[in-house]
Design an enzyme around this catalytic site. Structure first.
Site, PDB file in Angstrom:
ATOM      1  N   CYS A  41       0.795  -1.081   0.064  1.00  0.00           N
ATOM      2  CA  CYS A  41      -0.009  -0.013  -0.141  1.00  0.00           C
ATOM      3  C   CYS A  41       0.840   1.099   0.079  1.00  0.00           C
ATOM      4  CB  CYS A  41      -0.975   0.027   1.257  1.00  0.00           C
ATOM      5  SG  CYS A  41      -2.116   1.389   1.288  1.00  0.00           S
ATOM      6  N   ASP A  43       0.383   3.705   1.755  1.00  0.00           N
ATOM      7  CA  ASP A  43       0.105   4.223   2.978  1.00  0.00           C
ATOM      8  C   ASP A  43       1.944   4.890   3.527  1.00  0.00           C
ATOM      9  OD1 ASP A  43       0.192   4.450   5.856  1.00  0.00           O
ATOM     10  OD2 ASP A  43      -1.876   3.952   5.630  1.00  0.00           O
ATOM     11  N   ARG A  45       2.923   4.972   6.588  1.00  0.00           N
ATOM     12  CA  ARG A  45       3.088   4.446   7.747  1.00  0.00           C
ATOM     13  C   ARG A  45       3.851   2.770   7.345  1.00  0.00           C
ATOM     14  NH1 ARG A  45      -2.304   4.963  10.292  1.00  0.00           N
ATOM     15  NH2 ARG A  45      -2.682   4.383   8.260  1.00  0.00           N
ATOM     16  N   HIS A  97      -2.234  -3.928   5.185  1.00  0.00           N
ATOM     17  CA  HIS A  97      -1.845  -3.579   6.233  1.00  0.00           C
ATOM     18  C   HIS A  97      -3.309  -2.848   6.938  1.00  0.00           C
ATOM     19  CE1 HIS A  97      -2.377   0.902   6.068  1.00  0.00           C
ATOM     20  NE2 HIS A  97      -2.292   0.498   4.607  1.00  0.00           N
ATOM     21  N   CYS A 100      -6.129   0.089   7.054  1.00  0.00           N
ATOM     22  CA  CYS A 100      -5.982   0.631   5.379  1.00  0.00           C
ATOM     23  C   CYS A 100      -7.088   1.685   5.233  1.00  0.00           C
ATOM     24  CB  CYS A 100      -5.628  -0.387   4.816  1.00  0.00           C
ATOM     25  SG  CYS A 100      -5.248   0.107   3.073  1.00  0.00           S
TER      26      CYS A 100
HETATM   27 ZN   LIG Z   1      -3.425   1.077   2.955  1.00  0.00          ZN
END
Ligand SMILES: [Zn+2]
Length: 208
Positions: A41, A43, A45, A97, A100
């Site tokens: 992803c 993302d 993090r 994750h 998400c």
């Molecule tokens: Zn995500």
């Protein structure tokens, strides 16, 4: 954020690499031989290399919203093709994750514009597993489970490609479904039994 600081960080990084190996960049420039393709992803993090302790040159990386492997997305399909046929990676990982945002958005009834067709892929995962998901009364647990099922379905999408099927046949390439838990930092191998699950759909998706 101070953008200038990023260049300062870069200069510091160069020095730290040269300190441990003065040939570091000569080696880096000489080519790549990653053994793993990681699809994760976007993302911020869930940084790919950092959470699995890999250095530049060790993993071929593709990231998008909610780690989707869509069969008409020329981007991810090109990445898979190049990684399998040219770089000859031995492992393909789809890493989702918990928490998400993409998966969360797909669970809500809202018009999200250009994100609608993208998130529809996740809504389709929900539809395919609706009985199991709707039986989970706790919303947080249902959300976690959709993250896991999404990873599993994206792994199937990886296995549906000709390049991966060739890799499996010719050199035993393996596909892995992982979930990163932001709440603990733990990386969880879902240990998906692809063999049993694929036997049921092999007749439809086999390309050789
Ligand atoms: Zn995500």
């Amino acid at each position: 954020m101070n953008i200038e600081q990023l260049f300062e960080n870069n200069r510091n990084w160069i020095q730290s690499k040269l300190k441990s190996d003065d040939q570091y960049f000569e080696k880096l420039a000489s080519g790549q031989q990653p053994k793993i393709l990681y699809i994760g992803c976007s993302d911020s993090r869930v940084t790919a290399e950092e959470i699995i302790g890999l250095e530049p040159g060790e993993a071929f990386i593709h990231r998008n919203v909610a780690n989707l492997v869509n069969n008409v997305d020329l981007n991810v399909m090109s990445v898979i093709n190049y990684a399998l046929d040219h770089l000859k990676v031995d492992h393909v990982v789809v890493c989702g994750h918990y928490n998400c945002g993409g998966v969360k958005a797909a669970m809500q009834s809202a018009d999200l514009g250009i994100l609608n067709p993208w998130l529809r892929n996740i809504r389709d995962v929900y539809r395919m597993h609706m009985d199991e998901l709707n039986a989970i009364s706790d919303e947080g647990k249902r959300y976690d489970r959709l993250v896991e099922l999404n990873v599993e379905e994206q792994c199937f999408n990886v296995l549906k490609t000709a390049a991966v099927q060739r890799g499996v046949r010719e050199r035993g390439v393996t596909v892995h479904g992982w979930v990163f838990d932001l709440r603990t930092g733990e990386l969880i191998d879902q240990k998906i039994d692809f063999q049993t699950k694929l036997d049921k759909i092999r007749e439809i998706f086999r390309l050789d």
